[in-house]
Design an enzyme around this catalytic site. Structure first.
Site, short mmCIF file in Angstrom:
data_model
loop_
_atom_site.label_atom_id
_atom_site.label_comp_id
_atom_site.label_asym_id
_atom_site.label_seq_id
_atom_site.Cartn_x
_atom_site.Cartn_y
_atom_site.Cartn_z
N LEU A 1 20.65 39.85 36.46
CA LEU A 1 20.46 41.54 35.93
C LEU A 1 21.39 41.75 34.84
O LEU A 1 20.44 43.29 34.59
CB LEU A 1 20.64 42.04 37.97
CG LEU A 1 19.90 40.98 38.86
CD1 LEU A 1 20.18 41.85 40.27
CD2 LEU A 1 18.30 41.78 38.70
N GLY A 2 22.10 41.20 34.61
CA GLY A 2 22.71 42.37 33.59
C GLY A 2 24.10 41.73 33.64
O GLY A 2 24.88 40.75 34.03
N GLY B 1 28.59 42.07 31.32
CA GLY B 1 29.08 43.30 31.12
C GLY B 1 30.61 42.38 30.27
O GLY B 1 30.19 41.45 30.21
N GLY B 2 31.31 43.23 30.05
CA GLY B 2 32.56 42.71 29.47
C GLY B 2 32.96 41.74 30.36
O GLY B 2 34.32 40.38 30.03
N GLN B 3 32.54 41.95 32.05
CA GLN B 3 34.22 41.39 32.51
C GLN B 3 32.91 40.42 33.42
O GLN B 3 33.65 39.42 34.47
CB GLN B 3 34.65 42.49 33.76
CG GLN B 3 35.48 43.18 32.58
CD GLN B 3 35.85 44.86 34.36
OE1 GLN B 3 35.44 44.70 35.74
NE2 GLN B 3 36.92 45.30 33.99
N VAL C 1 25.41 39.11 36.41
CA VAL C 1 24.98 40.14 37.88
C VAL C 1 23.96 38.81 38.15
O VAL C 1 23.09 39.28 37.28
CB VAL C 1 25.33 41.28 38.01
CG1 VAL C 1 24.48 41.61 39.32
CG2 VAL C 1 26.31 41.85 37.80
N LYS D 1 28.10 38.75 41.43
CA LYS D 1 28.62 38.98 40.48
C LYS D 1 29.55 37.96 40.01
O LYS D 1 30.77 37.62 41.15
CB LYS D 1 29.03 40.14 41.00
CG LYS D 1 30.48 40.64 39.49
CD LYS D 1 30.53 42.06 39.88
CE LYS D 1 31.28 42.92 38.63
NZ LYS D 1 31.68 44.08 38.69
N ASP E 1 36.52 54.71 36.85
CA ASP E 1 34.51 54.69 35.62
C ASP E 1 33.75 55.58 36.56
O ASP E 1 32.16 54.29 36.54
CB ASP E 1 34.52 53.88 35.65
CG ASP E 1 34.26 52.38 34.35
OD1 ASP E 1 34.06 53.55 33.68
OD2 ASP E 1 33.27 51.71 34.43
#
Length: 715
Positions: A395-396, A398-400, A403, A417, A512
């Site tokens: 789904l997506g 990121g840097g961490q 998902v 996640k 954030d």
């Protein structure tokens, strides 16, 4: 005879300890038979190779071993960079990368950045950072002429210009003071850098550096997580820095991999965002190289072979008595069963500890985590739900973390996640603890977690319509973002933040807030997400002193200057989101080729010059009344006040937005446009429902606190 058996049993115990200590010592099969596997002190595993085409998988993986007077250096021949390390299991190769210098005298020549286009390599978003070193500069990493990343670096007044060249990157946090950092965009194959001063001619004569560099995570169970850049020496003496490239086996290579039950190959899209499958990678359950026959090994088979050697030695020692041999074999069989069970148990315990299980147990015993609301999922359950974490289910990224979308056996759609590195354990525990305490319809719901893997997993409710940033800046005519929807989303986000600040069991600072962290469900209701950097504080605490971090464009200027994060810092970030909803513009834009402007400062300037309606979105101007729009504009201006004390609280913001929306509904009803207020695609909320629900929760908590205080006084 009994003494002999005891002695041999002690030998078995010693052997067992040795097996436990050397559990990771697997056979190192690196290159194909007949091929060199070493250049200097660097191991060269297949699919990389040297000398003949039989030793490597295509031209991109050819290594040239250059000889110097003292030692050998391996180079990736296809792109002409020196190789420092190759990790087949992780699918990475670490190489030397040049630095961009500006105003640095004889070293001011900018190197030509090597393009990775067409290759199976990409700059790793997970293992690298974009770093800039200098005073009072904003530095951009540009991709195809547009900004892909950027950061701001400032210096104290007593900081000398010469100090920049003397700085050692390895010992710097790069938190914005003389050195800054930011994440890389995904699928990065080529980039350039651009450095600008805060004011015109401000950086003339001052030296600055910009680079993409490897970042290594440090983690201890007893100390906080940290990072460092593996760059030795002062900046003025450094010409190249290490950078990590991720790679995959391209589809067009048609590489025939050796059949091996102990290896696992899977589709990847590491180098291309346009395709779900641009290549593939393999990994070993145990061993060193899944791309070479015999490169993976069966740990338990190796253990059995070792056990057989010990068994033979023991049988020779007790061969005098046939009865003792039978007894010894029975003991050995029992010991082997215990060893196998212990090894499996030890693996699970290691995963549990590595994933913060001990810290989580501490939170459970202290009552910080409500286990009634969350579930512990098994790895098998989540693998089945996500089709073994298929890349098509992503789904997506990121840097961490990444998902994945999944579906449980009962048909429940979930989002899983998966954190990328072990250094993110604190984010995992922090998000788990905070979300387990939150019960609000506009905050994404945590369903549970999994601790049975090398990398921790969190399981959330699935939010189907993406995030607000995508929906706002990539609108379609089938479901446009109307003025009424924007007002409702603003109220829902404000209500969620008011709940976090005031009505949760303990005040929570999100830290954030941005449009990408606001998800939209099937009825386009807002859900605040991503609590990895959030903090839960005591009721009597007014601020949180922490390292400056956040997203450029949403970051509170007061927090940037003082390193003190308050609830008003969340208010500032919400103000930027509110301006995004009003204008439809992104938080950072380039007004011209020479000038970078944040949306917040551009909006405040427009308000002060009485031309704010020039930047308001056309649909907002068409559907809303100017009086109501102006009230939201004024509210956004208050949220963006540079002095945090002048900003309103989230309670005041929520009340104000509810009042504006009520006026808007009353106005529409009088004009006979009642069908505009409600849409079949989403469900509106009753007047004052958000604030009423939060206030009732807050009053209940207050009454409980008063009762506790009275009890203490009575005692």
């Amino acid at each position: 005879m009994i003494l002999k058996l005891v002695i041999h049993f002690i030998i078995l115990v010693i052997w067992f300890i040795h097996v436990q200590v050397s559990a990771q010592d697997y056979p190192q099969v690196l290159a194909k038979p007949g091929c060199d596997s070493q250049c200097g002190d660097i191991a060269i595993p297949f699919p990389f190779g040297m000398n003949t085409s039989e030793c490597y998988a295509g031209k991109w993986f050819e290594i040239e071993c250059g000889n110097t007077s003292t030692y050998q250096k391996p180079y990736l021949k296809s792109i002409g960079v020196q190789v420092r390390f190759i990790d087949v299991q992780q699918g990475t190769v670490t190489v030397n990368n040049p630095i961009d210098r500006n105003n640095c005298g004889s070293k001011d020549s900018r190197p030509v950045n090597q393009s990775l286009e067409g290759s199976p390599f990409v700059y790793s978003q997970e293992h690298n950072k974009f770093v800039a070193v200098g005073c009072n500069i904003i530095t951009f990493l540009q991709v195809n002429g547009s900004e892909g990343s950027g950061c701001v670096s400032i210096c104290d007044e007593d900081f000398k210009v010469d100090d920049i060249g003397k700085m050692e990157l390895e010992n710097s946090d790069c938190n914005g003071k003389s050195c800054c950092q930011n994440s890389l965009p995904p699928y990065l194959k080529e980039y350039s850098t651009e450095v600008k001063g805060f004011k015109e001619n401000e950086t003339d004569g001052e030296c600055s550096y910009a680079m993409v560099v490897q970042q290594v995570g440090l983690y201890s169970y007893y100390t906080p997580k940290g990072y460092y850049f593996p760059v030795n020496g002062e900046m003025k003496d450094v010409d190249v820095v290490p950078v990590v490239l991720e790679w995959e086996i391209p589809n067009n290579l048609n590489l025939k991999l050796p059949p091996d039950d102990l290896s696992h190959c899977f589709d990847t899209n590491i180098t291309s965002s346009r395709y779900n499958r641009s290549g593939q990678r393999c990994s070993c359950t145990y061993g060193s190289n899944p791309y070479v026959e015999g490169g993976c090994s069966d740990y338990y088979e190796s253990s059995r072979n070792s056990l057989s050697h010990v068994t033979i030695s023991i049988i020779k020692g007790v061969s005098i008595s046939f009865g003792s041999i039978i007894l010894l074999l029975l003991i050995l069989w029992r010991v082997f069963k215990v060893i196998k069970t212990t090894i499996v148990k030890k693996h699970r315990e290691n995963f549990f500890k590595r994933n913060g299980g001990l810290l989580l147990q501490q939170k459970l015993s202290s009552g910080e985590v409500n286990m009634d609301k969350v579930k512990l999922f098994s790895l098998k359950e989540l693998e089945k739900a996500t089709d073994n974490f298929n890349t098509n289910r992503v789904l997506g990224k990121g840097g961490q973390a990444t998902v994945y979308k999944g579906m449980l056996i009962d048909g429940t759609i979930i989002a899983v996640k998966k954190f990328k590195v072990q250094g993110k354990i604190e984010e995992f525990i922090n998000e788990f603890v905070i979300l387990s305490q939150i019960n609000h319809r506009n905050v994404v719901k945590l369903l549970g977690s999994c601790l049975e893997t090398k990398i921790p997993l969190l399981v959330y409710e699935f939010i189907p319509n993406g995030n607000l940033f995508e929906y706002l800046h990539q609108q379609n005519e089938d479901m446009p973002l109307t003025w009424d929807m924007r007002l409702r989303i603003a109220i829902e986000v404000a209500g969620a933040l008011f709940y976090l600040h005031s009505a949760a069991s303990q005040p929570i600072y999100h830290k954030d807030i941005k449009s990408t962290n606001i998800l939209l469900d099937e009825k386009y209701r807002a859900k605040v997400a991503d609590f990895g950097t959030s903090r839960m504080i005591s009721i009597d605490v007014t601020h949180l002193t922490t390292v400056v971090q956040g997203t450029f464009g949403y970051l509170d200027p007061e927090f940037f200057q003082t390193s003190q994060f308050t609830e008003k810092s969340d208010v500032y970030s919400f103000g930027v989101v509110l301006v995004e909803l009003l204008t439809g513009q992104k938080p950072i834009t380039l007004r011209s080729q020479e000038e970078a402007k944040s949306l917040a400062s551009y909006f405040i300037m427009s308000v002060e010059e009485n031309c704010v309606f020039d930047i308001i979105d056309e649909r907002v101007m068409k559907e809303g009344e100017k009086y109501h729009i102006m009230k939201v504009v004024n509210l956004a201006s208050q949220c963006l006040e540079l002095n945090g004390k002048r900003r309103p609280t989230m309670r005041e913001i929520t009340l104000e937005l509810e009042g504006i929306r009520k006026l808007e509904k009353d106005s529409n009803a009088q004009e006979g446009h009642g069908d505009f207020v409600r849409s079949e695609d989403y469900e509106s909320l009753d007047d004052n429902s958000i604030i009423s629900e939060i206030m009732s929760t807050f009053e209940l908590r207050s009454r409980t606190t008063i009762l506790k205080d009275d009890h203490v006084v009575t005692m």
